[in-house]
Design an enzyme around this catalytic site. Sequence first.
Site, PDB file in Angstrom:
ATOM      1  N   HIS A   1      -0.066 -11.597   7.943  1.00 39.23           N
ATOM      2  CA  HIS A   1       0.854 -11.392   6.829  1.00 39.23           C
ATOM      3  C   HIS A   1       1.818 -12.567   6.769  1.00 39.23           C
ATOM      4  O   HIS A   1       2.192 -13.127   7.808  1.00 39.23           O
ATOM      5  CB  HIS A   1       1.627 -10.078   6.998  1.00 39.23           C
ATOM      6  CG  HIS A   1       2.296  -9.606   5.750  1.00 39.23           C
ATOM      7  ND1 HIS A   1       3.525 -10.078   5.355  1.00 39.23           N
ATOM      8  CD2 HIS A   1       1.902  -8.718   4.809  1.00 39.23           C
ATOM      9  CE1 HIS A   1       3.852  -9.489   4.213  1.00 39.23           C
ATOM     10  NE2 HIS A   1       2.895  -8.659   3.865  1.00 39.23           N
TER      11      HIS A   1
ATOM     12  N   ASP B   1      -3.150  -3.218   4.226  1.00 43.25           N
ATOM     13  CA  ASP B   1      -4.398  -3.109   3.482  1.00 43.25           C
ATOM     14  C   ASP B   1      -5.579  -2.688   4.351  1.00 43.25           C
ATOM     15  O   ASP B   1      -6.527  -2.059   3.858  1.00 43.25           O
ATOM     16  CB  ASP B   1      -4.734  -4.445   2.807  1.00 43.25           C
ATOM     17  CG  ASP B   1      -3.716  -4.830   1.761  1.00 43.25           C
ATOM     18  OD1 ASP B   1      -3.452  -3.997   0.889  1.00 43.25           O
ATOM     19  OD2 ASP B   1      -3.196  -5.946   1.828  1.00 43.25           O
TER      20      ASP B   1
END
Length: 386
Positions: A271, A322
Site C-alpha cells: 500500500h 482488497d
Amino acid sequence: MAININDIDLSQYPYLDKGLEGIVAFSSRKSKIDGAKGELSYAGYDIDTLARNSTFEEVCFLLWHERLPNKQELDELNATLTAERDLPETVLNYLRSANPKSEPMAVLRTAVSMLADDDEEVLEMSHEASLRKSIRLTAKTPTIIAAFDRVRNGKEIVAPSKKNSIAFDFLYMLNGEEPGENATRTMDVLLITHAEHGMNASTFTCRSICATLADVHAAVTGAIGSLKGPLHGGANTAVMNMLKSLDPDTDIVAFIKGKLERKEKIMGFGHRVYKTYDPRAKFLRLLAQDLSKEVDMEYLYEWSEAIVKVMKEEKNIDPNVDFFSATVYYSMGIEPDLYTAIFAMARMSGWTAHYLEQLGNNRLIRPRLLYLGETDLEYFPVESRS
C-alpha cells in the site's frame, strides 16, 4: 531544445514530488491514517471498533457530522436513506438500455451523473442542501448497481424493499430475495471498511472538483472515474480473477513464487501509505475464513493464507483491504466485476463528507507545473514542414 531537469534551479519548486507523495494538500477531520503503525480511524474512532460494533448508516453520519448519532438522529437518517432509494425513471430507462457488456463502473459513472438532472437542489451550494444531496446519492448508488446487474443478466429490476439497512436492501435488490442476518452483517462490515480512507486519488479528485464550486454530483462522478482506474480501485477484482483461473489442486505456493520470479505483480499486496498490515484487512480476514467454510470454498481461504505467507517471506509486504475482501465478496456469490462498484457504493459517504468539508473552507486547487519540453522553436508554414 528540450529542457534538462538537471539544469533547472529546483529551489523555485520546493515541493516537486512525482505522484505528490508526502505532499500535504488538505487538512481534514474525516479520517486519520498512521501508515507506520497500521492504524486507521474515522473521526476519532478506530476502524476495527467501528467494524465490530457499528453500522454503515452510523458511519455515514459520523463522516458527515464528525460525531456518532444519537438514537433519534440515527432513526431519522435511516428513514431518509430508506425513502431516497428509488431511482428516477430516466435513470432506470438508461440502465435498461445500457450495453449489458459494459463495465459496471462505467454504467455507475453515467447513472450517478444523470441523477443531477432530477435533483431540484443540484445547484444549491449551501451546506444543508449539499448534505441532503449527499444522503440521496448514498441512498441511490446501491439501487443503480443492483439494477444494472439484474438487467445485464436478463432479470427484472427489483425495487428496494425500503424496510431495512442499505446492506440488506442492496443484497435484496441484487439477488431478488431477502438476505440472511450473516450475509447482511458481512456486507455492512464491507461497506464500513471501504467508506473512507484519507487523501486517496478519488477523494483528491472529488475535493479538486468541489474546489471549483461544481455541484456534488459532478464531484462524485469524477471520483468514480478516478476509482475506475486499476491502480486505485479494482485490485480485489484482479485478486479474485487470478484465484478463479486456477484449478483447485494448484500448488499455490509454486504458482505465486513463479509469478514473482517472472516479476509479475501480485494484486492485493502493499500500500502507498501502510508499511505494515492494512488495519482494514484484519477483520475481513476473519470474515473470509468463516464465509469460505460456510459456502464450502475453504480452499480459497487456504490459498489466501498461503499467498500471504509467501509474500511476507519473499517480498516482506502485507495484504491490503482488497486481498481478503475478494474472497468475502466471492463467497457471498457476487461476481468480481461488481467489486469496484460496491467499493464506490461505500466510498460515496466518504467522498461526500470530503465535499462538505472542502465546501466549508474552500480554495481553488491550482498546483504549479514544471515544463520540460522544447523552447524557442521557430515556426514554419505547414507547406514547408517535412
